[in-house]
Design an enzyme around this catalytic site. Structure first.
Site, mmCIF file in Angstrom:
data_model
loop_
_atom_site.group_PDB
_atom_site.id
_atom_site.type_symbol
_atom_site.label_atom_id
_atom_site.label_comp_id
_atom_site.label_asym_id
_atom_site.label_seq_id
_atom_site.Cartn_x
_atom_site.Cartn_y
_atom_site.Cartn_z
ATOM 1 N N HIS A 19 0.827 -1.221 0.000
ATOM 2 C CA HIS A 19 0.000 0.000 0.000
ATOM 3 C C HIS A 19 0.858 1.266 0.000
ATOM 4 O O HIS A 19 0.570 2.239 0.699
ATOM 5 C CB HIS A 19 -0.946 0.019 1.204
ATOM 6 C CG HIS A 19 -1.959 -1.089 1.173
ATOM 7 N ND1 HIS A 19 -3.183 -0.961 0.595
ATOM 8 C CD2 HIS A 19 -1.892 -2.376 1.622
ATOM 9 C CE1 HIS A 19 -3.848 -2.094 0.710
ATOM 10 N NE2 HIS A 19 -3.088 -2.977 1.315
ATOM 11 N N ASN B 161 -10.036 -2.837 2.928
ATOM 12 C CA ASN B 161 -9.735 -2.905 1.500
ATOM 13 C C ASN B 161 -10.992 -2.647 0.679
ATOM 14 O O ASN B 161 -12.106 -2.617 1.218
ATOM 15 C CB ASN B 161 -9.211 -4.302 1.141
ATOM 16 C CG ASN B 161 -7.718 -4.447 1.389
ATOM 17 O OD1 ASN B 161 -6.976 -3.467 1.341
ATOM 18 N ND2 ASN B 161 -7.285 -5.659 1.639
ATOM 19 N N TYR C 7 1.694 -4.123 11.769
ATOM 20 C CA TYR C 7 1.651 -2.732 11.295
ATOM 21 C C TYR C 7 2.563 -1.815 12.098
ATOM 22 O O TYR C 7 3.405 -1.113 11.550
ATOM 23 C CB TYR C 7 0.205 -2.225 11.318
ATOM 24 C CG TYR C 7 -0.633 -2.816 10.207
ATOM 25 C CD1 TYR C 7 -0.903 -4.182 10.176
ATOM 26 C CD2 TYR C 7 -1.142 -2.043 9.190
ATOM 27 C CE1 TYR C 7 -1.650 -4.745 9.155
ATOM 28 C CE2 TYR C 7 -1.900 -2.591 8.155
ATOM 29 C CZ TYR C 7 -2.154 -3.942 8.152
ATOM 30 O OH TYR C 7 -2.883 -4.497 7.144
HETATM 31 C C1 HEM Z 1 -1.419 -11.232 7.713
HETATM 32 C C2 HEM Z 1 -2.009 -10.298 6.977
HETATM 33 C C3 HEM Z 1 -1.467 -8.917 6.788
HETATM 34 C C4 HEM Z 1 -0.276 -8.365 7.156
HETATM 35 C C5 HEM Z 1 0.880 -9.036 7.905
HETATM 36 C C6 HEM Z 1 -0.287 -6.983 6.725
HETATM 37 C C7 HEM Z 1 0.760 -6.097 6.906
HETATM 38 C C8 HEM Z 1 0.773 -4.789 6.501
HETATM 39 C C9 HEM Z 1 1.859 -3.874 6.666
HETATM 40 C C10 HEM Z 1 3.193 -4.210 7.330
HETATM 41 C C11 HEM Z 1 1.499 -2.680 6.161
HETATM 42 C C12 HEM Z 1 2.326 -1.401 6.102
HETATM 43 C C13 HEM Z 1 2.069 -0.566 7.335
HETATM 44 C C14 HEM Z 1 2.827 0.756 7.297
HETATM 45 O O1 HEM Z 1 4.008 0.776 6.962
HETATM 46 O O2 HEM Z 1 2.200 1.784 7.637
HETATM 47 C C15 HEM Z 1 0.156 -2.827 5.671
HETATM 48 C C16 HEM Z 1 -0.580 -1.822 5.110
HETATM 49 C C17 HEM Z 1 -1.923 -1.939 4.818
HETATM 50 N N1 HEM Z 1 -2.692 -3.087 4.901
HETATM 51 FE FE1 HEM Z 1 -2.093 -4.890 5.483
HETATM 52 N N2 HEM Z 1 -1.476 -6.719 6.109
HETATM 53 C C18 HEM Z 1 -2.228 -7.870 6.128
HETATM 54 C C19 HEM Z 1 -3.492 -8.027 5.631
HETATM 55 C C20 HEM Z 1 -4.313 -7.010 5.283
HETATM 56 C C21 HEM Z 1 -5.739 -7.095 5.095
HETATM 57 C C22 HEM Z 1 -6.577 -8.371 5.278
HETATM 58 C C23 HEM Z 1 -6.173 -5.842 4.791
HETATM 59 C C24 HEM Z 1 -7.576 -5.349 4.542
HETATM 60 C C25 HEM Z 1 -8.635 -5.866 5.088
HETATM 61 C C26 HEM Z 1 -5.032 -4.963 4.765
HETATM 62 C C27 HEM Z 1 -5.069 -3.610 4.498
HETATM 63 C C28 HEM Z 1 -3.978 -2.767 4.535
HETATM 64 C C29 HEM Z 1 -4.046 -1.360 4.212
HETATM 65 C C30 HEM Z 1 -5.272 -0.585 3.770
HETATM 66 C C31 HEM Z 1 -2.764 -0.849 4.394
HETATM 67 C C32 HEM Z 1 -2.326 0.600 4.173
HETATM 68 C C33 HEM Z 1 -2.631 1.441 5.398
HETATM 69 C C34 HEM Z 1 -2.313 2.893 5.108
HETATM 70 O O3 HEM Z 1 -3.086 3.538 4.382
HETATM 71 O O4 HEM Z 1 -1.270 3.383 5.569
HETATM 72 N N3 HEM Z 1 -3.925 -5.691 5.063
HETATM 73 N N4 HEM Z 1 -0.265 -4.121 5.870
#
Ligand code: HEM
Length: 490
Positions: A56, A129, A339
């Site tokens: 993202h 999402n 996160y």
């Molecule tokens: C085991 C599953 C998951 C892991 C380990 C994971 C991990 C991460 C990580 C490390 C980031 C970056 C955070 C940052 O640097 O600020 C991120 C961003 C994000 N993830 Fe996940 N994620 C997973 C599943 C999901 C799921 C299921 C969704 C939605 C339902 C999702 C939605 C998002 C979104 C929207 C962002 C961006 C947030 C922003 O706008 O800064 N992720 N994720």
């Protein structure tokens, strides 16, 4: 009187006499080390980039408010939901999922949908999402799931073999694939897309009763998506399409609005629901659990500095307020760790003090201190330990204890087994939700990607999954790829 011009200064506030030339030994000689203005400028430039989000990375943000429009206090005790009309300030960030920070915004891809609610009980980060389902349900797959969406480690180009190889061995992904390659896979900008929490959370009311919930945000202007052809054209013309659209819309004084609803299942009932309550590759059909309105989110103000407000924003599913709790959904459990861990690396240990992340509607009192870039009062002269006998120091309050839940069984690596089919729901999506022309679009989009795969066994396996979802679906894609049609032995 003409206004005095603003004097240019160094980062330390010293007036700068010349920003066009450098200090040299003689007219054409080398630059002197004592030209600290030049050195500061270059050093600052060399440090402009911070690590991008691992996923993202490309996004846009805006401010606004959330307003309660329906009484849901019988399900949730969160203070920001306590009465009709109550407003809470929010900051939202939308993103593509796999592309790098500078990538084009009309790729076929999941879109991120995050909203930070600055409540008086601390921040609640909704991190969802554009699709109600996710492609995997085991967090141990998550890094590989992301690797296949990114570039080949050797060539740094897209590699269709690696993408489809993994997916052909993980059949829970077929629901997500049907969604993403279908007509909803490329939202037309951010204003026209819905947001879904996807994971299962819990709500707890003031009597201590708990409920499984899924969160939904529906755009008030209706969803709109792009075809592959339209998206490709825009990619060439304006790679910043979605960010520009949201920014321009809000600059014109208009509001982007979403209705917030929940699906609610009482705890015990949820444990026996036909679809595993912790499986994020499944939806809860609305015919079983209809949407219950909660409120609306209105975005009406643009950020003034992208890096300061949007790039440095940090959302985490771990940021919940009293009344909102985690469920045993394994993906959510892993996300709760991941996160803030990524953000400590990306933004530094004190990332919570960055104004966009700071819970400015709540009071922060604790015994955590120091660390790099400590830019708040750092607790001033308050005591930094607990327990203590000092008057008026922060104390815990048992009123906020989480809802207990029973756990039993052996601690070991348990294989995750679900009795329910991974093919039934994508079959329904294909047959009942997609219209004729949309089905054709799905087949064409899949074909355009799968035709690049060089290994036949990968394609055959994947086509079997599509066949299991629906024989017509599997037959059409197999025929397009000139493969024999058969069902999976699963
Ligand atoms: C085991 C599953 C998951 C892991 C380990 C994971 C991990 C991460 C990580 C490390 C980031 C970056 C955070 C940052 O640097 O600020 C991120 C961003 C994000 N993830 Fe996940 N994620 C997973 C599943 C999901 C799921 C299921 C969704 C939605 C339902 C999702 C939605 C998002 C979104 C929207 C962002 C961006 C947030 C922003 O706008 O800064 N992720 N994720």
């Amino acid at each position: 009187m003409p206004k005095k011009p603003i004097i240019l200064t160094t980062g330390w506030g010293h007036p700068v006499d010349d920003n066009q030339n450098s200090e040299t030994a003689g007219r054409k000689g080398p630059i002197l080390l004592e030209d600290s203005h030049l050195i500061d400028k270059l050093a600052s430039f060399g440090r402009e980039r911070i690590p991008e989000r691992p996923v993202h990375a490309r996004g846009a943000g805006a401010y606004g408010f959330f307003e309660v429009t329906n009484d849901v206090t019988k399900y949730c005790k969160a203070k920001f939901l306590e009465k009709l009309g109550k407003k809470t300030p929010v900051f939202a960030r939308f993103s593509t999922s796999s592309g790098e920070r500078g990538s084009a915004e009309t790729e076929r891809d999941l879109r991120g949908f995050s909203i930070k609610f600055y409540t008086e009980e601390g921040n609640w980060d909704f991190v969802g999402n554009s699709s109600p389902i996710f492609g995997i349900r085991k967090p141990v797959y998550f890094p590989e799931w992301q690797h296949i969406h990114k570039k080949d480690p050797s060539t740094n180009c897209k590699n269709y073999d690696m993408f489809w190889d993994f997916l052909s061995l993980v059949h829970e992904s077929v629901h997500h694939l049907t969604y993403i390659f279908g007509p909803r896979g490329i939202p037309d900008g951010y204003r026209h897309m819905n947001g879904y929490g996807t994971n299962t959370y819990k709500w707890v009311n003031s009597k201590g009763e708990d409920f499984f919930v899924k969160f939904h945000f529906h755009t008030e202007i209706g969803t709109k998506n792009l075809s592959s052809k339209e998206a490709e054209k825009i990619m060439g013309e304006d790679p910043d399409y979605a960010t520009r659209d949201l920014f321009n819309y809000i600059s014109q004084g208009k509001e982007a609005i979403w209705k917030f609803s929940v699906q609610v299942i009482p705890f015990e009932e949820g444990l026996h629901y036909k679809w595993d309550i912790y499986d994020d590759t499944k939806v809860w059909p609305h015919s079983d659990y209809p949407l219950i309105e909660v409120g609306r989110v209105v975005l009406n103000r643009n950020p003034t500095n992208y890096f300061f407000e949007v790039e440095q924003s940090a959302f985490s599913p771990a940021n919940m307020v009293p009344g909102i709790e985690a469920s045993n959904d394994r993906m959510l459990q892993a996300r709760i760790f991941s996160y803030s861990d990524a953000q400590r690396y990306r933004l530094g240990g004190n990332f919570g003090s960055i104004p966009i992340n700071f819970p400015h509607m709540a009071r922060v009192h604790n015994y955590m201190r120091d660390g790099m870039m400590s830019i708040t009062k750092n607790g001033g002269k308050d005591v930094s330990y607990e327990p203590n006998t000092v008057n008026d120091t922060p104390k815990e309050d048992n009123e906020y204890k989480m809802k207990e839940f029973k756990v039993q069984g052996e601690a070991m690596v348990h294989r995750l087994r679900y009795a329910t089919s991974d093919f039934e729901q994508p079959g329904i999506l294909y047959r009942r939700v997609f219209k004729g022309i949309e089905k054709d679009e799905l087949i064409t989009n899949l074909y355009e990607s799968m035709k690049n795969v060089t290994k036949r066994h990968i394609l055959e396996k994947e086509c079997e999954y599509f066949y299991n979802c629906d024989p017509e679906y599997g037959t059409k894609i197999s025929q397009a790829l000139r493969l024999p049609v058969h069902q999976s032995k699963l």
